[in-house]
Write a protein that holds these residues in place. Structure first.
Motif, PDB file in Angstrom:
ATOM      1  N   ASN A 176      -8.176  -5.857   6.016  1.00 38.95           N
ATOM      2  CA  ASN A 176      -7.968  -5.857   4.662  1.00 38.95           C
ATOM      3  C   ASN A 176      -8.734  -4.298   4.033  1.00 38.95           C
ATOM      4  O   ASN A 176      -8.270  -3.402   3.126  1.00 38.95           O
ATOM      5  N   LYS A 177     -10.233  -3.535   4.950  1.00 42.00           N
ATOM      6  CA  LYS A 177     -10.395  -2.754   4.811  1.00 42.00           C
ATOM      7  C   LYS A 177     -10.090  -1.630   5.243  1.00 42.00           C
ATOM      8  O   LYS A 177      -9.714  -0.808   4.521  1.00 42.00           O
ATOM      9  N   ALA A 178      -8.725  -1.958   5.736  1.00 37.67           N
ATOM     10  CA  ALA A 178      -7.661  -0.490   6.135  1.00 37.67           C
ATOM     11  C   ALA A 178      -6.722  -0.660   5.115  1.00 37.67           C
ATOM     12  O   ALA A 178      -6.125   0.753   5.239  1.00 37.67           O
ATOM     13  N   LYS A 179      -6.379  -2.174   4.934  1.00 34.74           N
ATOM     14  CA  LYS A 179      -5.257  -1.895   3.775  1.00 34.74           C
ATOM     15  C   LYS A 179      -5.667  -1.184   2.245  1.00 34.74           C
ATOM     16  O   LYS A 179      -5.057  -0.303   1.649  1.00 34.74           O
ATOM     17  N   SER A 180      -7.055  -1.794   2.157  1.00 35.86           N
ATOM     18  CA  SER A 180      -8.126  -0.645   0.968  1.00 35.86           C
ATOM     19  C   SER A 180      -8.023   1.068   1.824  1.00 35.86           C
ATOM     20  O   SER A 180      -7.808   1.746   0.141  1.00 35.86           O
ATOM     21  N   ILE A 181      -8.472   1.469   2.265  1.00 37.22           N
ATOM     22  CA  ILE A 181      -8.545   2.726   2.969  1.00 37.22           C
ATOM     23  C   ILE A 181      -7.256   3.237   2.860  1.00 37.22           C
ATOM     24  O   ILE A 181      -6.568   4.361   2.752  1.00 37.22           O
ATOM     25  N   LEU A 182      -5.802   2.545   3.092  1.00 34.34           N
ATOM     26  CA  LEU A 182      -4.811   3.178   2.777  1.00 34.34           C
ATOM     27  C   LEU A 182      -4.968   3.075   1.140  1.00 34.34           C
ATOM     28  O   LEU A 182      -3.470   3.992   0.716  1.00 34.34           O
ATOM     29  N   ALA A 183      -4.313   2.298   0.931  1.00 30.94           N
ATOM     30  CA  ALA A 183      -4.341   2.312  -0.651  1.00 30.94           C
ATOM     31  C   ALA A 183      -5.290   3.592  -1.368  1.00 30.94           C
ATOM     32  O   ALA A 183      -4.397   3.727  -2.735  1.00 30.94           O
ATOM     33  N   LEU A 184      -6.552   3.699  -0.994  1.00 39.60           N
ATOM     34  CA  LEU A 184      -6.324   5.153  -1.506  1.00 39.60           C
ATOM     35  C   LEU A 184      -6.834   6.213  -0.627  1.00 39.60           C
ATOM     36  O   LEU A 184      -6.484   7.639  -1.803  1.00 39.60           O
ATOM     37  N   TRP A 185      -5.981   6.036  -0.041  1.00 36.09           N
ATOM     38  CA  TRP A 185      -5.187   7.918   0.703  1.00 36.09           C
ATOM     39  C   TRP A 185      -3.954   7.662   0.408  1.00 36.09           C
ATOM     40  O   TRP A 185      -2.872   7.243   0.168  1.00 36.09           O
ATOM     41  N   ASP A 186      -3.531   8.857  -0.837  1.00 32.83           N
ATOM     42  CA  ASP A 186      -2.630   9.754  -1.092  1.00 32.83           C
ATOM     43  C   ASP A 186      -2.010  10.997  -0.875  1.00 32.83           C
ATOM     44  O   ASP A 186      -2.304  11.355  -1.666  1.00 32.83           O
ATOM     45  N   PRO A 187      -1.203  10.984  -0.449  1.00 30.38           N
ATOM     46  CA  PRO A 187      -0.787  12.176   0.526  1.00 30.38           C
ATOM     47  C   PRO A 187       0.104  13.141  -0.343  1.00 30.38           C
ATOM     48  O   PRO A 187      -0.244  14.612  -0.596  1.00 30.38           O
ATOM     49  N   THR A 188       0.260  12.718  -1.494  1.00 30.22           N
ATOM     50  CA  THR A 188       1.782  12.937  -2.541  1.00 30.22           C
ATOM     51  C   THR A 188      -0.046  13.800  -4.023  1.00 30.22           C
ATOM     52  O   THR A 188      -0.245  15.158  -3.886  1.00 30.22           O
TER      53      THR A 188
END
Length: 1156
Positions: free
Chosen positions: A561-573
């Motif tokens: 769940n925490k990894a999913k939250s991290i990926l949600a915060l990561w916006d390369p665009t």
């Protein structure tokens, strides 16, 4: 000059042996005739006593006194013999005033001249001091305060005294005119081989030959007293209370053991000539021998949970006698002892209206956190500024158009770091001092510490009612930035409202500032998740090694769940767009003209590394440069907030979603006389949160609490981060005269990167997220393989693989965090104007200063609240989600600089509601003093409590709570009347009205938790009791408060009295403040204490005024003036006292023109 005519006449009419010299002199004076004035010589009888030269109407000593000459700073001039055979001389002052006199003989003139020259005040003062020194050399006398300082003795509140002494006198002789004395008893203690100690004194009872003194004396074993100590009682007649002019009447001596054994003695008072001048009665109460000199603190600290559990004095006789009755002594508990010290204690015994005694213990003590908590806050502020500085320096070499702007923003952070670091270093260097005197409130090095912070505690026991309780008031100076001299007309509240108005004027400005705030929130949230993820992976490795596979699956799900939250915060665009705008990463060359700017940035980078290694030395950071940037010190006088409306030079949409925004929204613009009526109660003075639409892809897991994020929402209503990035944006349309030199006015001229480069950068940034996903999948696959085995068996090679995968995942998440921080720095470079950044630095420093003082004060109050209120009440209040009520009383006048203090205090009190307080159990590695953790805008204060209280919480979520703070202010001095006349109190009226709305909301919730028709809660009582017959019901108090707040009456001090009463009845925490918490605060605190004695403990009506005067003249607040300015005087002039309300006037002799 003020004088008492009757006293002077009585002094001039005394017998001849009371004068230094007397005789006949010829006085030249003006004589008024019918047609003209002329000078003539008159023979008069003169008398010299001290520096007073009296002259009578005639040449004989039985004539009436006519006048007096005050000698001092004068000169005597001689003249030759005149034609009449007289020997003249003149007494001359620098102001030109002179008196011409003459004697009949030259020898008489010589004697008079010698006497007059010795009669100056300076000469008399030096003679008196010389006599005192000679007397001390023969028989040394030292007061108890200095004795304790010399011996290093600290008064322990929990120490039970070996004896308590109450005194009364009878048949004291009157003077020659039949005037009864104004007696006061001073107690001296002397050990066989020790100095004579002035141990204590009673109050002064004016014009009474049979006084009964209410102030009692406690004899402590820690002062070295024992049964062989000689106690000497000296009765003084106080002739003049202003100058403390006293005359000894008589004395008596005895051993302390005699007082303990007899318990009641009536002995004669004699002079040195063994003449009896009256009698003194001693009522002493001793403790059981096993308790003598010990502290009644038990290992389980039950005294905290049952504050009325006390040790008892044996009492067999009293006035009137009541056999079998016991006097009680309170136990304050170990937590109070560990967090407060340097206590000053005064005890009283008043008469109850029911015929019994009321025992009162008044204590003033210093919190240990006066300097330690501001240091903890400064550590958090320094860490944040260091992180922002690292972000700006991490951008590296960028195109030349951005270098000057980068240096400007860096300079702001370096200035804040130096300021915070200097303040921290100064406070850390203070040893064994836990108190900031009011005379140091303008000291910039201590501005983060509250002024004159004290706990004022009163313990009361009524014999007849068998009622006992603690009543606490925390006193502190106004939460204000006293070192900021430029803002004199509104303080923080006006500055914050001005910033809010600018933000709301342009939607474009609001949008870009939201983007910067969201970007920073994402950085904080990702770093917190990274730390939690690292801790979870370490736990998995430990559990696998211990073959405890039962808990591994749950932790593994949390990691997912925490990894999913991290990926949600990561916006390369978004990251790529922000970086491409400033032309980074690309190696741009720079001209020689820009070389100095870049060298300064590189030097700052090196010094930043040094700052990390030596965090305590913030003076190593230097931003001196000959470039266009200016070093902005946050403590310098700042210009008023710029009124230009900033706008953005960027018109590209950032795909970052809008987040919850925190903003102070004051319904009333307190500085406008005309305002629209309230639309609804929700638009009140209380800060509100306006929730924006949030994209699911950028929100964290709703089941996880984001304590480290600045978006963390825990019932709070405001944030210290509200103004951080609200108006720091560049505007191409800003007047060039306000644009710092060296910053490009046309930032759109930056050449954009070609599409191929941007595509490559985007692919690289996208690969960062992909690497996190792959590392997570590999880690989960290897861990699951071990879990599926029968007993969790594993080889060392498998564990090495898991460790490697965990390190890889940490590394990839660290990379994402670093890129987000660089993106945030780039966004700031793109949108923040250095001019606005400098102004914001000053505003932020001011707000941090006021908040630090407020948080330290409220934490001290909560510590006492947790130790005084019954544990059942605490548990029920916190479990209901209501939290404690903190009532702040202000006595500031909205005139001149106190108006800015009021504005500062309004915002500081409002900011307190964002802080989360958390109860932690003492012991098991937890410190016994409060600790501050978290980040700016998401602070957590850990409060130590006893194990017995901690164990009563079934749900651990109830251990965290926020406070409800209300602030009512009414000015009571002469400046308040002037502010009323000028119409300056309209903001105060609106503020009080809005705080009344907030208090009403709390009251309705409180009534649901504690129904008032069933029980009434009394502080300090273990069981619920019916309210006193003299106490007003809470419902009536709230209604009267509503009427008083909306009643526009000048200096309506009934508002603060009713508000304090309502806070006490709802088991709240009481705080009282004025400019320095010394004079007006002393009047308010003593008035509230006497009001409690009258309403809850049935203090006799004829004793209320007496008790009020005794507490103000002999109590702890009088000692507070001594601690602050070195003089036992309230800083009021005679005219100021006359303008105070009658209930707030100090008694005669306790005030004077002194330092505030």
């Amino acid at each position: 000059m003020r004088y008492n005519k009757q006293e002077l006449v009585a002094l001039a009419s005394q017998t001849s042996q009371n004068f230094d010299r007397e005789g006949v002199l010829v006085m030249r004076e003006r004589q008024d005739g019918f047609f003209r004035r002329s000078e003539g010589s008159t023979v008069r009888w003169f008398r010299l006593r001290g520096n007073l030269l009296f002259y009578l109407k005639g040449p004989e000593p039985w004539y009436e006194p006519m006048g007096v000459i005050i000698l001092g700073n004068h000169q005597v001039k001689l003249q030759s013999q005149d034609e009449n055979g007289h020997w003249p001389f003149q007494i001359v002052w620098d102001s030109g005033v002179s008196y011409r006199m003459a004697t009949f003989l030259e020898t008489e003139r010589t004697l008079w001249l010698k006497a007059i020259q010795l009669a100056s005040y300076d000469n008399m003062h030096s003679r008196v001091q010389d006599l005192k020194d000679r007397l001390n050399a023969i028989r040394p006398v030292i007061d108890i305060t200095n004795y304790r300082l010399q011996k290093g003795i600290f008064v322990d509140m929990n120490e039970v005294p070996i004896c308590e002494l109450a005194l009364s006198c009878d048949n004291l002789l009157c003077d020659a005119h039949g005037k009864p004395p104004s007696p006061m008893v001073v107690i001296y203690a002397k050990n066989p081989k020790g100095p004579c100690i002035e141990y204590g004194s009673t109050e002064v009872v004016e014009m009474c030959s049979n006084p009964s003194f209410s102030k009692t004396i406690l004899f402590r074993a820690s002062d070295g007293l024992n049964g062989d100590t000689m106690i000497r009682l000296v009765v003084y007649d106080v002739k003049e209370p202003v100058s403390d002019t006293t005359v000894p009447m008589g004395f008596t001596s005895m051993k302390l053991s005699m007082i303990q054994e007899a318990q009641r003695l009536r002995v004669s008072l004699c002079t040195k000539e063994e003449k009896t001048i009256g009698f003194v009665t001693l009522n002493g109460w001793s403790l059981e021998p096993s308790y003598t000199g010990t502290s009644p603190v038990h290992s389980n600290d039950r005294s905290i949970e049952i504050p009325q559990k006390v040790l008892c004095h044996r009492r067999s006789q009293s006035l009137p006698p009541r056999l079998g009755l016991k006097l009680k002594f309170p136990s304050y508990g170990s937590l109070i002892k560990q967090n407060f010290l340097n206590s000053h204690q005064v005890t009283y015994r008043f008469q109850s209206g029911l015929g019994g005694d009321i025992t009162v213990h008044e204590i003033m003590t210093e919190p240990k956190i006066c300097f330690s908590m501001p240091v903890q806050l400064l550590n958090i502020y320094i860490e944040r500024e260091r992180e922002l500085l690292e972000e700006l320096l991490s951008v590296g070499e960028i195109c030349s158009q951005w270098q000057n702007r980068q240096l400007e923003l860096v300079s702001n952070h370096v200035g804040l770091l130096k300021h915070y670091g200097h303040a921290k270093k100064c406070m850390e260097s203070i040893d064994d001092v836990y108190f900031k005197a009011s005379c140091r409130k303008d000291d910039a090095s201590l501005e983060f510490a509250p002024v004159n912070l004290h706990l004022q505690r009163m313990w009361v026991h009524n014999d007849t009612l068998n009622k006992t309780g603690f009543h606490d008031i925390v006193t502190a100076g106004a939460f204000a930035a006293h070192t900021h001299k430029t803002e004199r007309s509104g303080g923080l509240i006006r500055l914050v409202q001005h910033v809010k108005d600018i933000n709301s004027s342009k939607a474009e400005l609001q949008s870009i500032t939201n983007k910067i705030q969201v970007e920073y929130d994402n950085v904080v949230a990702l770093r917190r998740l990274r730390d939690e993820l690292s801790g979870d992976m370490d736990r998995i490795i430990m559990l696998l090694q211990a073959k405890q596979i039962e808990e591994v699956q749950a932790i593994l799900d949390g990691i997912k769940n925490k990894a999913k939250s991290i990926l949600a915060l990561w916006d390369p665009t978004a990251v790529e767009e922000t970086l491409s705008y400033i032309g980074w990463p690309k190696d741009y060359g720079y001209d020689e003209s820009d070389g100095q700017t870049m060298s300064t940035i590189l030097r700052l980078t090196e010094q930043m590394n040094l700052f990390e290694a030596v965090n305590s030395d913030c003076e190593t950071l230097d931003v001196s440069s000959s470039s266009s940037s200016k070093e902005a010190s946050p403590t310098e006088d700042d210009p008023s907030t710029c009124t230009s409306e900033p706008s953005m030079s960027c018109d590209k949409k950032n795909p970052i979603s809008e987040e919850i925004e925190e903003e102070l929204q004051f319904h009333n613009d307190y500085f406008k006389t005309e305002r629209e009526e309230r639309i609804s109660l929700n638009n009140s003075f209380r800060s509100v949160r306006s929730a924006k639409t949030t994209e699911p892809s950028h929100s964290l897991d709703s089941t996880k609490t984001r304590h480290g994020s600045l978006r963390y929402d825990f019932k709070s209503s405001a944030s210290l981060e509200q103004v951080s990035y609200r108006c720091l944006v560049n505007n191409n349309k800003v007047d060039k005269r306000k644009t710092p030199q060296g910053i490009s006015d046309a930032l759109d001229d930056v050449s954009p990167l070609d599409q191929t480069t941007r595509d490559n950068n985007f692919a690289y940034l996208k690969a960062v997220g992909t690497a996190i996903e792959e590392a997570l999948a590999s880690l989960i696959r290897f861990v699951v393989e071990i879990i599926r085995t029968a007993n969790g068996d594993h080889t060392e090679e498998q564990m090495d693989v898991i460790r490697a995968q965990a390190e890889l995942l940490k590394k990839n998440v660290d990379g994402a965090a670093r890129w987000l921080r660089v993106s945030h720095a780039a966004l700031r470079l793109r949108c923040e104007a250095p001019l606005w950044a400098r102004e914001n630095a000053v505003l932020q420093t001011r707000r941090d200063t006021c908040f630090s003082q407020a948080l330290t004060t409220v934490t001290s109050g909560l510590l006492c609240w947790l130790c005084s209120v019954p544990s059942d009440v605490v548990v029920k209040l916190l479990s209901s989600g209501l939290g404690p009520l903190c009532g702040f009383e202000g006595l500031l006048s909205l005139y001149s600089n106190e108006k800015a203090m009021w504005g500062d205090m309004v915002v500081a009190v409002e900011d307190l509601q964002t802080v989360v307080f958390q109860l932690c159990k003492v012991g098991h590695g937890n410190p016994s003093v409060p600790q501050v953790t978290g980040a700016r805008g998401a602070l957590v204060v850990k409060l130590p409590v006893s194990e017995s209280l901690y164990s009563k919480f079934d749900v651990k979520e109830h251990l965290s709570f926020t406070i409800t703070a209300v602030f009512f202010n009414i000015g009571i001095n002469e400046k308040a009347s002037l502010a009323e006349a000028l119409g300056e109190t309209i903001p105060q009226y609106h503020s009080n009205s809005d705080n009344l709305d907030r208090l009403n909301k709390y009251y309705h919730k409180f009534c649901k938790v504690f129904p008032q028709d069933l029980v009434a809660i009394t502080r300090g009582v273990m069981t619920f009791r019916k309210p006193s017959s003299r106490s007003k019901p809470l419902e009536e108090v709230m209604e009267n408060l509503r009427i008083s707040v909306h009643k526009k009456v000048p200096r309506n001090y009934e508002v603060i009295q009713l508000a304090s009463m309502a806070v006490r009845q709802m088991n709240g925490v009481r705080f009282t403040s004025c400019k320095s918490a010394k004079d007006r605060t002393g009047m308010s605190v003593t008035l509230e204490q006497c009001s409690i004695l009258a309403s809850e403990y049935h203090l006799a009506e004829n004793e209320v005024k007496k008790a009020l005067d005794i507490m103000r003249s002999e109590g702890c607040r009088r000692a507070n003036t001594q601690k602050n300015i070195g003089v036992r005087k309230y800083a009021f002039t005679k005219k100021q006292v006359m303008t105070l309300p009658g209930d707030y006037r100090p008694p005669a002799g306790t005030y004077g023109i002194t330092q505030t």
